[in-house]
Design a protein around this motif. Structure first.
Motif, short mmCIF file in Angstrom:
data_model
loop_
_atom_site.label_atom_id
_atom_site.label_comp_id
_atom_site.label_asym_id
_atom_site.label_seq_id
_atom_site.Cartn_x
_atom_site.Cartn_y
_atom_site.Cartn_z
N LYS A 34 -2.07 65.62 -28.01
CA LYS A 34 -3.43 65.74 -28.35
C LYS A 34 -3.65 66.78 -29.16
O LYS A 34 -2.83 67.62 -29.68
N TYR A 63 -9.68 55.31 -23.85
CA TYR A 63 -10.06 55.99 -22.48
C TYR A 63 -11.08 55.21 -21.68
O TYR A 63 -12.01 55.77 -21.04
N HIS A 92 -12.40 55.64 -18.22
CA HIS A 92 -13.02 56.91 -17.87
C HIS A 92 -14.54 56.86 -18.63
O HIS A 92 -15.04 57.87 -18.64
N PHE A 108 -17.04 63.67 -18.46
CA PHE A 108 -16.39 63.99 -19.47
C PHE A 108 -16.23 63.30 -20.61
O PHE A 108 -15.50 63.55 -21.53
N LEU A 157 -14.46 64.33 -24.27
CA LEU A 157 -13.05 63.64 -24.19
C LEU A 157 -12.67 62.77 -25.85
O LEU A 157 -11.78 63.08 -26.49
N THR A 216 -2.45 66.51 -14.30
CA THR A 216 -3.46 66.63 -15.04
C THR A 216 -4.04 68.14 -15.42
O THR A 216 -4.42 68.31 -16.50
N ARG A 260 2.58 71.14 -19.39
CA ARG A 260 1.19 71.38 -18.92
C ARG A 260 1.17 72.69 -18.39
O ARG A 260 0.54 73.75 -18.37
N ILE A 286 -8.25 71.87 -18.18
CA ILE A 286 -8.02 70.41 -18.06
C ILE A 286 -8.45 69.48 -19.17
O ILE A 286 -7.89 68.27 -19.54
N GLY A 287 -9.35 69.87 -19.91
CA GLY A 287 -9.89 69.32 -21.27
C GLY A 287 -8.94 69.60 -22.41
O GLY A 287 -9.10 68.99 -23.39
N ASN A 293 -5.20 69.45 -22.00
CA ASN A 293 -4.07 69.54 -21.28
C ASN A 293 -2.77 68.93 -22.40
O ASN A 293 -1.82 68.45 -21.83
N HIS A 345 -0.98 63.08 -23.48
CA HIS A 345 -1.29 62.10 -22.77
C HIS A 345 0.16 61.35 -22.62
O HIS A 345 0.72 61.17 -23.23
#
Ligand code: CMP
Length: 143
Positions: free
Chosen positions: A9, A49, A52, A57, A61, A91, A102, A109-110, A112, A115
């Motif tokens: 990411k 995503y 989600h 979030f 995200l 996560t 991680r 957590i945002g 991390n 993916h």
């Protein structure tokens, strides 16, 4: 042979962890079959995503994933989906074990870092979403 989709990411790229993260999958013995560096479109981020979409979030995200480049990858090997998840860690980096990506490099957590597909069926969908067939290289190491 099983394949998984991994994406480093924006935080992983910005922190200069691309080489370190790729090294962990290479030295484990998995085979890289797809790799690209890209700025993700809003549409791709929302599709990726989609599961989600109703979470609080979700908007943040998506904004984060499109904010700067990511490294998208496909890796191949026996049990690669579950094994990659172990290498990545839980996560929430606050609870991921030391020794995982991680656990070693994250606390948020945002943010991390990476993916990884959560199951073989998800991996197939994510690979098809991110890569065209001709962008994947079919090869076997001679070892
Ligand atoms: P990832 O494995 O990419 O899958 C969904 C992502 O949503 C997850 O990693 C986190 O980056 C993000 N995420 C999950 N829960 C939260 C949360 N509570 N707050 C912010 N982001 C989250």
């Amino acid at each position: 042979m099983e394949r998984t989709f991994l994406a480093i990411k924006p935080d992983g790229v910005q922190r200069g962890l691309v080489g370190e993260i790729i090294r962990r999958f290479e030295t484990k013995g998995f085979t890289l079959v797809g790799l690209k560096f890209l700025k993700v479109s809003r549409e791709l981020a929302q599709q990726h995503y989609d599961v989600h979409r109703e979470r609080p979030f979700f908007t943040g995200l998506v904004e984060f994933i499109i904010s700067s480049p990511v490294v998208a990858m496909v890796w191949e090997g026996d049990g690669v989906v579950a094994s990659a998840r172990k290498i990545i860690g839980a996560t929430n980096p606050l609870t991921s074990e030391p020794g995982t990506i991680r656990g070693d490099f994250g606390i948020n957590i945002g943010r991390n870092l990476i993916h990884g597909s959560d199951a073989p069926e998800t991996a197939q969908k994510e690979i098809a979403l991110w890569f065209k067939d001709e962008e994947l290289v079919n090869w076997q190491p001679h070892l």
